[in-house]
Scaffold this motif. Structure first.
Motif, short mmCIF file in Angstrom:
data_model
loop_
_atom_site.label_atom_id
_atom_site.label_comp_id
_atom_site.label_asym_id
_atom_site.label_seq_id
_atom_site.Cartn_x
_atom_site.Cartn_y
_atom_site.Cartn_z
N GLY A 226 -1.52 43.49 -23.10
CA GLY A 226 -1.61 42.45 -22.07
C GLY A 226 -0.38 41.57 -22.14
N GLU A 227 0.03 41.05 -20.99
CA GLU A 227 1.24 40.23 -20.91
C GLU A 227 0.93 38.79 -21.30
N SER A 228 1.80 38.23 -22.13
CA SER A 228 1.61 36.84 -22.54
C SER A 228 2.96 36.18 -22.81
N ILE A 229 2.90 34.96 -23.29
CA ILE A 229 4.11 34.20 -23.64
C ILE A 229 4.01 33.88 -25.12
N CYS A 230 5.12 34.05 -25.84
CA CYS A 230 5.11 33.74 -27.27
C CYS A 230 5.09 32.22 -27.46
N PRO A 231 4.12 31.72 -28.21
CA PRO A 231 4.03 30.27 -28.37
C PRO A 231 4.69 29.74 -29.64
N LEU A 240 4.34 41.31 -24.97
CA LEU A 240 3.15 42.12 -24.74
C LEU A 240 2.32 42.02 -26.02
N ILE A 241 1.04 41.75 -25.85
CA ILE A 241 0.16 41.72 -27.01
C ILE A 241 -0.61 43.03 -27.02
N GLU A 242 -0.47 43.79 -28.10
CA GLU A 242 -1.21 45.05 -28.20
C GLU A 242 -2.42 44.83 -29.10
N TYR A 243 -3.57 45.04 -28.55
CA TYR A 243 -4.79 44.73 -29.29
C TYR A 243 -5.77 45.88 -29.21
N HIS A 244 -6.68 45.88 -30.15
CA HIS A 244 -7.68 46.92 -30.24
C HIS A 244 -8.92 46.45 -29.49
N PRO A 245 -9.31 47.14 -28.44
CA PRO A 245 -10.51 46.69 -27.73
C PRO A 245 -11.77 46.88 -28.59
N GLY A 246 -11.64 47.60 -29.68
CA GLY A 246 -12.76 47.68 -30.62
C GLY A 246 -13.68 48.84 -30.38
N PHE A 247 -14.16 49.38 -31.45
CA PHE A 247 -15.18 50.43 -31.39
C PHE A 247 -16.51 49.78 -31.73
N SER A 248 -17.55 50.22 -31.10
CA SER A 248 -18.84 49.65 -31.46
C SER A 248 -19.32 50.18 -32.80
N ARG A 249 -18.77 51.30 -33.23
CA ARG A 249 -19.29 51.92 -34.44
C ARG A 249 -18.89 51.19 -35.73
N PHE A 250 -17.74 50.64 -35.74
CA PHE A 250 -17.38 49.92 -36.97
C PHE A 250 -16.59 48.66 -36.63
N GLU A 251 -16.68 47.75 -37.53
CA GLU A 251 -16.00 46.48 -37.31
C GLU A 251 -14.53 46.60 -37.71
#
Lengths: 526, 157
Positions: A226-231, A240-251
């Motif tokens: 997702g596009e963002s601004i470095c603070p 660009l922030i690359e993040y894990h949308p997450g799996f429901s199976r494990f934290e």
């Protein structure tokens, strides 16, 4: 960074007429027309290199295939990017590039966003004729504080060498030996030690330079961006922030795995500094996600929903008793333009609060390129809105104060906990809005969790006065909410100008109102 | 101790540098002089050349490793270069190299312990009509066979 506008000429790409700027290259003209010509060594930040041979195109009247990255367009030039000859040549180039490339994609961090992999899939798909053994080379040469060079994966595009020559001017990497023995290497005892080293892993089109910060942590196809601004400083680099949308199976241990540069010629070009790239742990670590009440507040349970009503009542009581001189505010410049504007309207203009302080991290040192000395993103915005940036003075803060509204976790970095406790103990009611938990949590009556810039909407004014908007990339954790929401509700609650505050349903609406009041924030195209 | 050029060489370098519009353009002739003066170009010599030309040692390393005539370690008194390219190989250069390896007790790229001989295999020496051929320092020897090489090497002091 500005390109001067040249005259336009007409060329033909794959039989379609295309307008191209005079003096531009075939590759750039095609890109402008939405036609992608595959390339590995070419990077828009540098002059053409012409070493990978991927961008070969056929030009009518030229006996041989030409490089799109370095051939300048001419009036009426007829270019084919998909002819049989071009397709064959691309295949052959890929076969040569892959002759010495180890096919260790399953353990390569670049897999999934590797250009070599993509091009093989799109233009290669050949039956390998290479029966000989591949050259053995260094596979994990540590070349910088968090960079690992794999010489076997390297296709010698020299983007890294050129970056260090032209951007950082440190020349830490070079190409040693020749022919099949050529390899990118570092001088013995040397290391890539500059504040921009992380860009190397990003511009490497294959997995030759990987980043220890990301290495073996996840796979790129699991990540969303997702596009963002470095603070982290007042440059306001686009990221660009690359993040894990997450799996429901494990934290998962964290959400954010990588920060990348996002091109913006006006602000940061193609690059970001290492501080911005690697300093993202605040997004996941020690996040405040629940309202904390250290002191019983009447009969009602406080929630993030009713907090503005509660604060409104407190302030109204002080106001009707003509005791607004007992209100103090501690702000910081991670707050957006819109939030600072609301604070300015409510507290400075309407309530005439005089004790307004700022608590930001202490200034650092600028590096002469992108990193500025201000370690927060919106000091310029606060100044343009009309705040006088005064650092907290604990004596003045506690003197005659009954009600303190503080924002941000940074206060704890500025004073010892003993001094803080001493000053805060003198204040009857104190409320903190904070995104990250620290020792301050125990010093305030109520702590309200708030969203970070990556989790809310708004705008920031960078050091050069460029106003940049941002949208939420991540979900605010738990109960946390953006400050602008609480503040616009508070404005309504105080009933000062209900029409004025009721319009503020989004940061966008606030910004457009700001434009009417403060000429600086007027949109340029309005 | 870091190496230094002799006063005479320093003067010569100044002359060479003056010939070019940019200082660093003089790098190849200066590397040849360095090679003559020190017999090899190791990291210390690279740094010396870099300092003289005002460039980074890594730029010198790129050139030194690109070319084959700047050895990192000192060569023996006699540098034997045997062609391993097509014409010579067809006429038995392979066997000939094997013979030299056995006779000198060193592999290509190595120097004898007494620093007398260094053996290298090289690509075409441009003397295919006299294949298999070799060079010892700057002299050519053609139509080589074990007997002939024995005579030549035994005649060297």
């Amino acid at each position: 960074m500005q390109e001067k506008t040249n005259e336009m000429i007409k060329i033909f790409i794959d039989k379609e007429p295309v307008d191209a700027e005079e003096g531009t290259t075939v590759l750039k003209a095609a890109e402008r027309a939405g036609i992608h010509i595959p390339h590995l060594c070419y990077h828009p930040a540098f002059p053409p290199e012409g070493s990978c041979r991927m961008c070969l195109v056929e030009i009518e009247g030229f006996p041989k295939l030409e490089l799109a990255c370095s051939t300048v367009v001419k009036e009426e030039m007829k270019i084919s990017t998909k002819s049989e000859r071009v397709v064959e040549a691309r295949k052959a180039v890929l076969e040569f590039l892959l002759a010495e490339h180890p096919l260790d994609c399953p353990i390569c961090d670049k897999a999934g966003d590797c250009k070599l992999q993509d091009y093989y899939d799109e233009y290669g798909l050949f039956e390998s004729q290479f029966k000989e053994a591949k050259e053995k080379r260094e596979k994990k040469l540590k070349i910088g504080k968090s960079l690992i060079l794999d010489q076997e994966r390297c296709i010698l595009c020299t983007r890294c060498v050129r970056f260090l020559k032209e951007v950082t001017k440190t020349q830490d990497l070079g190409v040693f030996h020749r022919g099949v023995h050529s390899s990118v290497n570092i001088y013995e005892g040397a290391s890539v030690e500059n504040n921009y080293s992380g860009n190397l892993a990003e511009i490497c089109p294959v997995g030759a330079i990987t980043d220890e910060d990301f290495r073996f942590k996840t796979r790129s196809w699991f990540l969303k961006e997702g596009e963002s601004i470095c603070p982290l400083c007042s440059r306001g680099c686009n990221i660009l922030i690359e993040y894990h949308p997450g799996f429901s199976r494990f934290e998962l241990p964290k959400r954010v795995y990588r920060i990348k540069a996002r091109e913006n010629p006006e602000v940061n070009g193609f690059w970001i500094c290492d501080r911005g790239r690697y300093g993202y742990s605040y997004l996941d670590e020690r996040r405040a996600d629940q309202i904390i009440m250290n002191k019983k507040e009447g009969e009602n349970e406080l929630t993030c929903e009713n907090i503005s009503r509660h604060l409104g009542e407190k302030i109204k009581n002080l106001s009707s008793a003509r005791k607004t001189s007992g209100i103090a505010l501690i702000l910081h410049t991670w707050l957006s333009n819109e939030e600072l504007f609301l604070l300015h309207e409510i507290f400075k203009n309407d309530l005439k609060v005089e004790k307004i302080f700022f608590a930001d991290l202490p200034d650092g040192e600028a590096d002469g390129f992108l990193l500025t000395s201000e370690p927060s993103p919106n000091r310029r915005g606060a100044q343009e809105i009309g705040f006088d940036i005064k650092t907290v003075d604990l004596g003045a803060l506690a003197d005659g104060t009954d009600f303190l509204l503080a924002f941000g976790p940074f206060l704890s970095g500025l004073f010892s906990s003993k001094d803080l406790r001493g000053a805060l103990d003198k204040i009857k009611t104190k409320v903190l809005f904070s995104s990250n938990s620290n020792e301050l949590n125990s010093l305030f009556d109520v702590v309200i969790p708030v969203a970070l810039i990556a989790e809310k909407e708004g705008s920031l004014t960078n050091v050069e006065g460029i106003v940049q908007g941002f949208q939420p990339v991540l979900e605010p954790p738990g109960e946390s909410l953006p400050e602008w929401k609480v503040l616009s509700d508070l404005g309504k609650e105080l009933g000062m100008d209900s029409k004025f505050y009721s319009e503020f349903t989004s940061p966008e609406a606030i910004l457009s109102e700001m434009g009417k009041k403060i000429p600086f924030f007027k949109k340029k195209n309005d | 101790m870091s190496p230094e050029f002799s006063e005479k060489t320093k003067k010569k370098i100044e002359e060479i540098v003056a010939r070019y519009p940019q200082k660093e353009a003089a790098i190849l002739p200066i590397l040849h002089i360095t090679q003559q003066e020190f017999g090899s170009i190791s990291a210390e010599e690279e740094k010396l050349v870099a300092r003289i030309l005002g460039i980074k040692p890594i730029s010198v390393r790129e050139l030194v490793t690109f070319y084959t005539m700047f050895p990192k370690e000192s060569l023996g008194k006699y540098h034997i270069q045997v062609c391993s390219n097509l014409s010579c190989s067809l006429l038995g250069a392979g066997n000939f190299v094997d013979y030299l390896v056995e006779k000198l007790g060193i592999k290509p790229g190595e120097t004898t312990p007494d620093k007398k001989f260094t053996l290298s295999t090289v690509e075409c020496l441009g003397a295919c009509e006299r294949a298999p051929c070799m060079m010892i320092n700057f002299n050519y020897y053609g139509e080589m066979d074990p007997k002939k090489v024995d005579e030549i090497l035994d005649g060297l002091k």
